[in-house]
Write an enzyme that holds these catalytic residues in place. Structure first.
Site, PDB file in Angstrom:
ATOM      1  N   HIS A 194      67.764  24.558  54.825  1.00  0.00           N
ATOM      2  CA  HIS A 194      68.997  23.590  55.107  1.00  0.00           C
ATOM      3  C   HIS A 194      68.266  22.393  55.733  1.00  0.00           C
ATOM      4  O   HIS A 194      68.708  21.205  55.516  1.00  0.00           O
ATOM      5  CB  HIS A 194      70.261  24.027  55.804  1.00  0.00           C
ATOM      6  CG  HIS A 194      70.769  24.941  55.128  1.00  0.00           C
ATOM      7  ND1 HIS A 194      72.178  25.283  55.360  1.00  0.00           N
ATOM      8  CD2 HIS A 194      70.647  25.664  53.527  1.00  0.00           C
ATOM      9  CE1 HIS A 194      72.681  26.254  54.336  1.00  0.00           C
ATOM     10  NE2 HIS A 194      71.886  26.177  53.354  1.00  0.00           N
ATOM     11  N   TYR A 248      63.916  31.088  48.442  1.00  0.00           N
ATOM     12  CA  TYR A 248      64.148  30.141  49.289  1.00  0.00           C
ATOM     13  C   TYR A 248      63.044  29.339  50.163  1.00  0.00           C
ATOM     14  O   TYR A 248      63.047  28.201  50.535  1.00  0.00           O
ATOM     15  CB  TYR A 248      65.185  30.695  50.532  1.00  0.00           C
ATOM     16  CG  TYR A 248      66.493  30.767  50.264  1.00  0.00           C
ATOM     17  CD1 TYR A 248      67.178  29.505  50.237  1.00  0.00           C
ATOM     18  CD2 TYR A 248      66.988  31.887  49.832  1.00  0.00           C
ATOM     19  CE1 TYR A 248      68.620  29.740  49.811  1.00  0.00           C
ATOM     20  CE2 TYR A 248      68.499  31.925  49.616  1.00  0.00           C
ATOM     21  CZ  TYR A 248      69.408  30.995  49.483  1.00  0.00           C
ATOM     22  OH  TYR A 248      70.509  30.962  48.941  1.00  0.00           O
ATOM     23  N   TYR A 462      69.020  39.388  46.641  1.00  0.00           N
ATOM     24  CA  TYR A 462      70.271  38.802  47.437  1.00  0.00           C
ATOM     25  C   TYR A 462      71.373  39.295  47.689  1.00  0.00           C
ATOM     26  O   TYR A 462      72.168  39.797  46.764  1.00  0.00           O
ATOM     27  CB  TYR A 462      70.421  37.406  46.870  1.00  0.00           C
ATOM     28  CG  TYR A 462      71.340  36.241  47.917  1.00  0.00           C
ATOM     29  CD1 TYR A 462      72.113  36.630  48.547  1.00  0.00           C
ATOM     30  CD2 TYR A 462      70.635  35.091  47.863  1.00  0.00           C
ATOM     31  CE1 TYR A 462      72.728  35.454  49.524  1.00  0.00           C
ATOM     32  CE2 TYR A 462      71.286  34.012  48.514  1.00  0.00           C
ATOM     33  CZ  TYR A 462      72.285  34.291  49.384  1.00  0.00           C
ATOM     34  OH  TYR A 462      72.777  33.421  50.086  1.00  0.00           O
TER      35      TYR A 462
END
Length: 1176
Positions: A194, A248, A462
């Site tokens: 992020h 990620y 995940y």
């Protein structure tokens, strides 16, 4: 009041001046496009579309054609309620490839009009947020990045109205991002997807705004500063990994590679030499599974990459590696991409095209695509920061290779864990509040196994952070369990995200203990006790993986608990997300099988009490991202034995069947396991008291962690050169007791028969039927013995080496393992080698002399440890050698006695501190004072709490690992002339490492800094005067004087000799004398290490040193050395921060004349060590 207004005006004016100064990065650009290329580059980009870049251009064409054929699907909805009703990153992600296509094919009006309509809709939307998560700026960041990139690319073709409307929207969104970054969590986090995504969006927006409005320069500077801090932290991570895993991690690296390119283009900041980016290729290459479609799924993952990685790989080749590896891997990944629209391995529509524009821009067709040298060859790669090891023989043409992955690492990786624990950047890193490892899993000691490319044990990918989803152990009952009571797994579990903020996570993590690949076999082991609650009162949770061939994996779980531990049961979990397990049995063993295509793979288990519990087979679904994910798993639950529980698992590939699995012998130090398959018989010897080298040596007869014997085949001693140790023949174990009795009986019977034969022969008696019958019975018994021997020894049980039970290192005689001695010229930088031994349970690194360890002095005033010495020591010098011989032998056998002594026995830290203050003699105090040096400091270093290893660290280490071997770092230059004497005392037990440095670099290090140089602080001329005085008084010229120093004496007496000439003669004399004297020492006991190799080629240097001393090297010590030489976080005592450029700093610090004169004096000896002359 007027003065106040004037002051405010001056401050404002100063800010404007600074603002303009900070905006100079855009002075080279006065129009668009400017982000990634300039207007003059467009024609060349268009030309490449039909030539060198046609393979990428074709994908861009297909992408745009797909969009145009389904406009309703790909055009963002004009209604915000619809636009914001779901995660909407797709709309921002698809804009750059569309704009890139319009650049390459300007004649395609339909595509251009579609792009304009697309941008118009985005412009008119009131917001870009997702309605359900209004405070999550990530989807907005995707929209802003794509919107800004498209504006920049298409600017020359936009009308005035659109230019203004689009620019107004960019300014609005960028201003909001800047404002929010001041208080939102991502604004103060580092190293998270992020953070990288949002700051990249802010940077894109501010760079474009800065071309039209000065306010953009302030936003740009803020984004640059924050991302540069992330880059600083990345450089701690020397293995090129990212803690969030490949999926990620690729998300983050997409933004990082774009930033590196933009920072070079707009700020002239070059990150291409940074250690993280230099190693980042390994993060992609060594995590791919054999089918080239999937990756290891550590942390949150969806089987492979979220973004790229083709763009990142071509970036690495073009700007970092330039060896063709990146282009090759990008091509192979694209070639093997699943073409099935229903496949879970297909990239998402929202991500599959978004990096095509950067891939096109960065691709360099002049770099010939070629695989790495180890492609198609079995190899083991260890990410020593991430705590992940992978074994594979990756080949694009063969998808039936075996893959093994293992993880046991620190929270957020070793480097960042260390940054937080040490408080290294106190002004801007606020402990764990500056990081967000929420995508990590409670997965220390997890593993995956794909024999022959068949998925047997897989990641659960995940999902919620439950330990049982991660192929690790859980325990019961636990009073601190937060889910699935009374069971509890690893710390941080029971939530959607790993709960890293809890106080209990302060010491969370695992540790890879061993990682070796020898003779086609692999040993991996890890300790995960710190990953579990202290309430459980566990001492060790140690897992060992032995890959014996491509289809045979032996796993051992060793659980050790305190006597008052409340735990009663342990459960091990093994997952396969694609195929269901079924129960199975083999002889008396319970197990499970999984069928993949036409292949069947088996696993069976047994504990040290010969118990094999039935399997619990389960299938379940759990939430993952925006959907449910399925998984299948085996639950193997055992009762915990008192204090120590050991469970062995045999996992077998498609063509292997189990015959037998059993514990042959065990004691408190380790186990011997027998494994028999339809192909081979194995005996594995594994030490479980892994942190004691003396125990390992006695158990295995060498200081490794495990060994494997293949019956009628090889014996693999992992991690060392077995020829360094006299390894005994393997003996029989307890299971052959019957054979021993039977053989003993037959021996006596045979003797009796021979006796009767001799008696009958002398007395000339005839053989009767009874005697012949007796001979027949004896023969049958021998045949029976041979049959029983073959049956019982069918699994090599009769060839297991015994270890003594209940070994007590404190009471038994010390074993003769090596003692390491490191010598060099003072100022060489040999203290750098300490990072190869610090925090290693096998060694204690001792500076001599130091506050912790003193060198004794004779009462007659003989100087033992001058800064330099020209006297050779021989056995004939009885007075000195007798005095020192006992000290040398004693410190080799038990160095702890020379450090702690009786003064600290039964005392606490106060005694230790007192010892540190008092335990060194007055003469060595003078030498230590001479060795002090003002540390280099500048404005960039003031904020760093540099990494160091203190005396207190050493004392604590010795207390924890009393059997650690001593590594004596002799700080003065006098010990090189004592080497033959040392060898006569310690013989083969001593391993001498001589650290040498380029004389130009050594001399520069001693002379730079002017008045405060080492040359002046040590008063080198005075030291030489003392040297020759001692030589004349104490050395017998014909026998003990090192004649090489005569040239130094001549130069010292010549008043015209310059300091750099005098030092050159000293370097030459010391080096030549050391080489001459070391010739009498066997090569297996003497090793020369170049300081430059420690800095530039840390891994090979470390491997060579550990191979030389005969110990396996833990991954963490290589990480320490790489950090010390690459991350700029360690200050050397004598020369400040060690950097790559430190190796050649002499080129700018010495004049050409000085360099030439040094080479003139030293060249012949320099050449022996491959130091080349400088060509100015």
């Amino acid at each position: 009041m007027d003065v106040q207004y004037i002051f405010i005006f001056l401050i404002s004016l100063l800010k404007i001046i600074n603002l303009k100064a900070s905006s100079t990065h855009n002075d080279r650009f006065d129009t668009h496009p400017m982000l990634y290329f300039s207007p003059q580059d467009v024609s060349q980009l268009q030309q490449k579309a039909s030539t060198t870049h046609s393979h990428i251009a074709t994908i861009l064409k297909d992408a745009v054609r797909t969009m145009l054929e389904s406009k309703k699907k790909y055009m963002p909805p004009s209604d915000y309620d619809t636009f914001g009703s779901k995660w909407n990153e797709i709309y921002g992600n698809n804009l750059p490839p569309l704009a890139m296509y319009c650049i390459l094919y300007p004649a395609d009006k339909e595509a251009f009009n579609f792009a304009l309509e697309y941008m118009d809709v985005m412009t008119l939307l009131p917001k870009w947020q997702v309605i359900s998560t209004p405070t999550d700026e990530v989807p907005v960041a995707h929209s802003l990045t794509g919107y800004v990139t498209t504006f920049d690319f298409l600017y020359p073709r936009l009308d005035y109205k659109r230019r203004k409307a689009y620019m107004d929207r960019i300014k609005k969104e960028t201003a909001e991002f800047y404002r929010i970054s001041k208080f939102r969590s991502w604004g103060v986090f580092y190293l998270q997807n992020h953070v990288a995504t949002n700051y990249l969006a802010l940077l894109h927006g501010s760079l474009v705004v800065a071309l039209h409005d000065e306010i953009g320069a302030m936003w740009t500077e803020h984004a640059r500063i924050m991302i540069e801090k992330t880059m600083s932290l990345l450089n701690h991570i020397v293995d090129g990994s990212l803690d969030e895993g490949v999926a990620y991690g690729g998300y983050t690296s997409r933004s990082i590679t774009q930033y590196i390119y933009l920072s070079k283009r707009h700020f002239q900041i070059d990150h291409s030499e940074d250690p993280w980016i230099q190693s980042h290729f390994d993060f992609y290459y060594n995590t791919i599974l054999p089918d080239f479609q999937r990756t290891i799924g550590i942390a949150d993952s969806n089987s492979n990459w979220f973004y790229g990685p083709e763009s990142q790989l071509v970036f690495l080749d073009t700007f970092v590696m330039r060896n063709g590896h990146g282009n090759w891997l990008a091509k192979e990944i694209r070639k093997h991409r699943s073409k099935d629209p229903k496949s879970k391995l297909m990239p998402s529509n929202s991500q599959c095209w978004c990096t095509l524009h950067t891939e096109y821009i960065w691709y360099d067709a002049t770099i010939k695509s070629q695989p790495p040298d180890n492609n198609g060859k079995p190899h083991l790669h260890v990410f020593n920061d991430w705590g992940v090891a992978t074994y594979s023989s990756l080949s694009a043409s063969k998808h039936t290779n075996t893959f093994v992955g293992f993880k046991s690492g620190k929270l957020h990786g070793r480097a960042i864990f260390d940054v937080v624990e040490r408080g290294m950047y106190k002004s801007w890193v606020r402990g764990w509040r500056s990081f967000n490892p929420g995508h990590e899993h409670p997965d220390q000691n997890m593993f995956v196994f794909e024999p022959k490319g068949k998925p047997f044990i897989t990641d659960a990918l995940y999902g919620p952070k439950y330990s049982y989803l991660n192929n690790v152990l859980s325990f019961s009952p636990s009073s601190t369990s937060e889910c699935f009571q009374p069971w509890e797994g690893q710390l941080g579990e029971c939530s959607k995200w790993l709960q890293w903020k809890k106080d209990s996570m302060a010491s969370y993590g695992g540790e890879i203990i061993s990682s070796n690949f020898d003779n086609g076999m692999v040993l991996l082991s890890g300790e995960a006790v710190n990953s579990y609650s202290r309430v459980m009162k566990l001492i060790s949770v140690y897992r060992v993986l032995l890959l014996m061939d491509e289809e045979v994996l032996l796993v051992l779980d060793h659980i050790e608990a305190k006597e008052d531990s409340p735990l009663k049961e342990v459960a091990a979990f093994f997952h396969n997300i694609n195929f269901e397990f079924q129960r199975s049995t083999s002889s008396k063993l319970n197990g499970a099988i999984v069928k993949v295509d036409d292949s069947e793979m088996q696993m069976f288990w047994i504990d040290s009490e010969d118990l094999s519990v039935p399997a619990i087979i389960e299938h379940q679904s759990h939430p993952s991202e925006f959907q449910k994910r399925q998984t299948n798993f085996v639950n193997v639950t055992y009762p915990l034995r008192r204090q120590t529980t050991r469970i062995a698992y045999a996992l077998l590939g498609p063509s292997v069947k189990l015959r037998r699995l059993r514990f042959l012998e065990e004691n408190s130090e380790g186990v011997h396991l027998g494994l028999t398959t339809n192909k081979k018989d194995y005996t594995a010897s594994i030490v479980t008291k892994y942190d004691d080298p003396a125990v390992r040596y006695k158990f295995l007869r060498y200081p490794g962690y495990a060994s494997v014997k293949v019956r009628n085949g090889k014996t693999v001693h992992f991690g060392v050169n077995a020829t360094q140790y006299q390894l005994p023949l393997l003996q029989m174990d307890d299971n052959t007791f019957i054979i021993s009795i039977l053989n003993l009986s037959l021996v006596f019977t045979c003797i009796a028969c021979v006796f009767m034969y001799l008696v009958k022969g002398r007395l000339r008696l005839k053989y009767n039927r009874r005697f012949k019958l007796l001979l027949g019975v004896v023969g049958c018994l021998w045949l029976l013995a041979i049959f029983q021997f073959t049956k019982i020894c069918g699994d090599s049980a009769c060839f297991v080496g015994h270890s003594k039970k209940n070994i007590s290192p404190e009471t038994e005689k010390k074993v003769d393992m090596p003692v390491i001695m490191i010598t060099s010229l003072p100022g060489t930088g040999s203290e750098l080698i300490g990072w190869l031994f610090y925090n290693n349970h096998d060694f204690m690194f001792l500076d001599a002399p130091s506050k912790v360890l003193r060198i004794p002095n004779p009462t007659d005033g003989t100087v033992i440890d001058p800064l330099l010495d020209a006297c050779q020591w021989t056995k004939r010098d009885i007075k000195i050698t007798q005095f020192m011989k006992g000290w040398v032998r004693s410190i080799a056998r038990n160095p702890k006695n020379h450090i702690m002594k009786d003064t600290t026995k039964g005392r606490g830290r106060r005694a230790v501190r007192q010892l540190l203050e008092n335990n060194f003699n007055s003469q060595n105090l003078t030498v230590n004072r001479l060795l002090k040096r003002k540390l280099l400091s500048d404005s960039t270093e003031e904020d760093i709490n540099f990494k160091e290893y203190t005396d207190e660290n050493l004392i604590n280490h010795i207390e924890k690992f009393p059997n650690a071997r001593s590594v004596l770092h002799m700080k003065s230059g006098s010990w090189s002339l004592k080497l033959p004497w040392l060898y006569t005392i310690l013989k083969g037990q001593v391993k001498i490492v001589y650290v040498i440095r380029d004389p130009r670099s050594w001399i520069s290090n001693l002379l730079h800094s002017g008045v405060s140089s080492l040359y002046n602080q040590w008063n080198f001329p005075e030291q030489l005067e003392q040297l020759f005085k001692l030589a004349d008084e104490t050395c017998q010229p014909a026998k003990q004087y090192a004649w090489e120093y005569e040239k130094v004496r001549t130069a010292w007496n010549d008043q015209k000799t310059t300091p750099h000439e005098l030092l050159a003669w000293v370097w030459l004399a010391h080096t030549q004398a050391t080489l001459r004297l070391s010739a009498s020492i066997p090569t297996e006991n003497f090793l020369v290490v170049r300081w430059e190799d420690l800095v530039l080629d840390s891994e090979d240097s470390a491997n060579n040193i550990y191979k030389f001393i005969g110990f396996p090297m833990p991954p963490k010590v290589l990480h320490q050395l790489q950090q010390a030489t690459r991350s700029n976080i360690l200050r050397n005592k004598y020369e400040g921060v060690i950097r790559k450029e430190s190796v050649v700093s002499w080129q700018r610090e010495l004049s050409p004349e000085e360099i030439h004169r040094i080479e003139e004096i030293c060249y012949d000896t320099m050449d022996k060590f491959k130091y080349k002359p400088f060509n100015s």
